[in-house]
Design an enzyme around this catalytic site. Structure first.
Site, PDB file in Angstrom:
ATOM      1  CB  CYS A 145     -19.928 -12.282 -21.087  1.00  0.00           C
ATOM      2  SG  CYS A 145     -21.504 -12.123 -21.541  1.00  0.00           S
ATOM      3  CB  CYS A 193     -20.481  -9.702 -18.413  1.00  0.00           C
ATOM      4  SG  CYS A 193     -21.348 -11.037 -17.698  1.00  0.00           S
ATOM      5  CB  CYS A 213     -24.980 -10.929 -17.818  1.00  0.00           C
ATOM      6  SG  CYS A 213     -24.465 -10.873 -19.651  1.00  0.00           S
ATOM      7  CB  CYS A 244     -23.531 -15.026 -20.380  1.00  0.00           C
ATOM      8  SG  CYS A 244     -23.005 -13.997 -18.853  1.00  0.00           S
ATOM      9  N   GLY A 277       0.847  -1.284  -0.073  1.00  0.00           N
ATOM     10  CA  GLY A 277      -0.001  -0.034  -0.074  1.00  0.00           C
ATOM     11  C   GLY A 277       0.906   1.469  -0.068  1.00  0.00           C
TER      12      GLY A 277
END
Lengths: 256, 290
Positions: B272, B266, B241, B244, B32
């Site tokens: 997808c 997606c 979606c 899909c 970080g």
């Protein structure tokens, strides 16, 4: 009784030029100390040295911390000093813009110190911020508004609320009434006097306005050219000035 | 390396790669923490992933299989140009399959398919400093990081709630890493935030213009900042979606006509397509099917 703040031999040079030299005093809990003097007399330098914004060339600033008792804040580590400055200390700038975040709402401004010491409950923070807006006579409906939409006097009161929300024990004020018109000044002074008495605050007020110290300060230091030329009880110094400069200062006030 | 080309393998010279690898190693050692590095001019404009490209170039080996996604898609301009760049300058194999790739450079998404050990995910970062919009001074933000003074980050979230009634920050959502550094996860949707933590793959973040690299080693603890009474929520459009039928993937809203017609698909194209190939289908799939 231990002094809340014990200042000894504070000296600050700007190159060869004297900022302030060999200043020392004790401040006891609940006491308000005024520092007066003309522009360039070193009063703001002294205040900034005490508040940790400037590092003095010599001297010590011993603060009676809650946890460890008296500690020299000049030599203490920076994280500790910064922790002090957002918990037990408060600093009110002359220009509210220096002490506020202008892009953040009034509530966010007041809440910042709470969040800085670890408050993580939005409802509580907002309730405290609203409460403090009320205490400094700002309408609670303006909690979402940014300080840019506030008048000068309101900004100054908001700055005071933001500083006092964590219940500090020592407040540094640099010309808190500077740049405000007299009626707004009077209200602000009235408010400050009430807060200082109610919360039992100790305060150090730097100003060139003798009326401010007459109203707020218990004790007074008069500075000239970086030196303290006279110190004593406020009424004593103002009514019976001994040093030539103090006499000049007192006699320079216009009587309306 | 192709003997014919004037380029060193993966465009950057070896000394530059060494410098970047040192920054990456330091970043991995201090999760970080933003490590400054001497970012180079790249043959693409700032904002097109110059930071990510330099990080990818520094970690890439001739055996790697490279994938680039832009907002989840393999076939958008940014993804195509960077993929071609490395095909030309490094000659590495490329793929669009998340599971087959060893190095994945991404702009603003984390693939839906969980990544595994041995994979490296490289993020393109525009502004690495999470405190920047509230504190413009670099000297001050560095001090705030070193002293762990992160109250200001909550001021931003506080402002969100006071203006919108909820935390309206929906991407670029600040996180705290291993209880120490507050980090900007690059502009990924906050839906992806929970995937940052405890991930098996190495995550590297490169900001070219701002000259910063930071990193998350595998299985790092990452917590999204929030309030006790306004907890973090990984939000997404409330639809399946349309291609899909996936219920749990991040969706793009696509306008289909000028009469208010729209569909949600997606954003991760590989995810997808893989699902469609496996026989899953959504409500609008029939129209476009060949």
């Amino acid at each position: 009784m231990t002094a809340l703040l014990s200042v000894q031999g504070i000296t600050k040079f700007y190159g060869h030029h004297i900022g302030c030299k060999d200043v020392g005093f004790d401040l006891y809990p609940g006491e308000v100390m005024g520092i007066v003097g003309e522009s360039g007399s070193g009063k703001s330098t002294l205040l900034n040295c005490m508040a940790g914004h400037l590092t003095p060339d010599a001297g010590e600033v011993v603060f009676d911390t809650r946890a460890d008792g008296p500690r020299d804040t000049v030599t203490m580590s920076e994280p500790e000093r910064r922790m002090l400055s957002r918990t037990d200390w408060a600093f009110v700038h002359q220009h509210a813009r220096d002490g506020l975040r202008m892009g953040v709402s009034a509530g966010g401004n007041v809440g910042e110190r709470l969040m800085a010491i670890g408050e993580r409950h939005y409802g509580d923070i907002r309730a405290k911020a609203t409460d403090w807006l009320g205490r400094v006579e700002i309408d609670a409906a303006r909690v979402e508004d940014r300080p840019t939409t506030f008048s000068g006097g309101m900004q100054q009161r908001l700055q005071i609320a933001r500083n006092l929300v964590t219940g500090p024990r020592l407040v540094f004020m640099d010309e808190p009434t500077g740049g405000l018109d007299v009626s707004v000044q009077a209200r602000l002074l009235d408010l400050l006097r009430g807060l200082v008495r109610d919360m039992g605050l100790s305060a150090i007020i730097v100003t060139h306005d003798l009326a401010v110290v007459r109203l707020l300060a218990d004790r007074l230091m008069v500075m000239k050219d970086g030196h303290v030329v006279e110190a004593g009880l406020t009424d004593q110094v103002l009514d019976d000035p001994q040093h030539a400069y103090s006499q000049l200062l007192v006699s320079s006030v216009l009587q309306v | 390396m192709n003997e014919q080309t004037a380029y060193n393998f993966a465009y950057l010279d070896e000394q530059t790669k060494r410098m970047i690898r040192r920054a990456i190693l330091k970043g991995l050692a201090i999760p970080g923490y933003q490590v400054p590095f001497a970012s180079r001019e790249m043959p693409m404009p700032y904002g097109w992933g110059t930071g990510g490209v330099q990080v990818s170039a520094a970690v890439m080996t001739p055996d790697d299989r490279f994938k680039v996604i832009d907002q989840g898609a393999d076939d958008t301009t940014n993804a195509v140009s960077i993929r071609t760049f490395f095909e030309r300058t490094a000659g590495v194999a490329t793929t669009t399959k998340t599971s087959e790739a060893t190095v994945i450079q991404t702009r603003h998404r984390i693939p839906e398919e969980p990544l595994s050990e041995g994979q490296i995910l490289v993020y393109q970062v525009p502004i690495p400093e999470p405190l920047r919009f509230l504190e413009p001074r670099e000297s001050e933000t560095r001090k705030m990081h070193s002293l762990e003074e992160y109250g200001l980050m909550h001021v931003k979230l506080y402002e969100d709630i006071s203006h919108h009634g909820h935390i309206a920050t929906s991407y670029d959502y600040p996180v705290k890493v291993e209880g120490r550094y507050v980090m900007d996860p690059s502009p990924i949707p906050k839906f992806d935030n929970p995937k940052l933590g405890d991930m098996a793959a190495i995550q590297l973040f490169g900001a070219g213009r701002e000259q910063r690299i930071y990193a998350l080693p595998p299985y790092t603890q990452v917590v999204s900042l929030d309030f006790e009474d306004h907890p973090f929520e990984a939000s997404k459009p409330d639809h399946p979606c349309a291609m899909c039928g996936a219920e749990n993937s991040y969706l793009d809203e696509v306008i289909t006509d000028d009469a208010g017609g729209r569909m949600f698909v997606c954003s991760d194209t590989d995810f997808c397509e893989t699902r469609q190939a496996a026989g899953h289908t959504g409500t609008m799939n029939g129209k476009d099917a060949a």
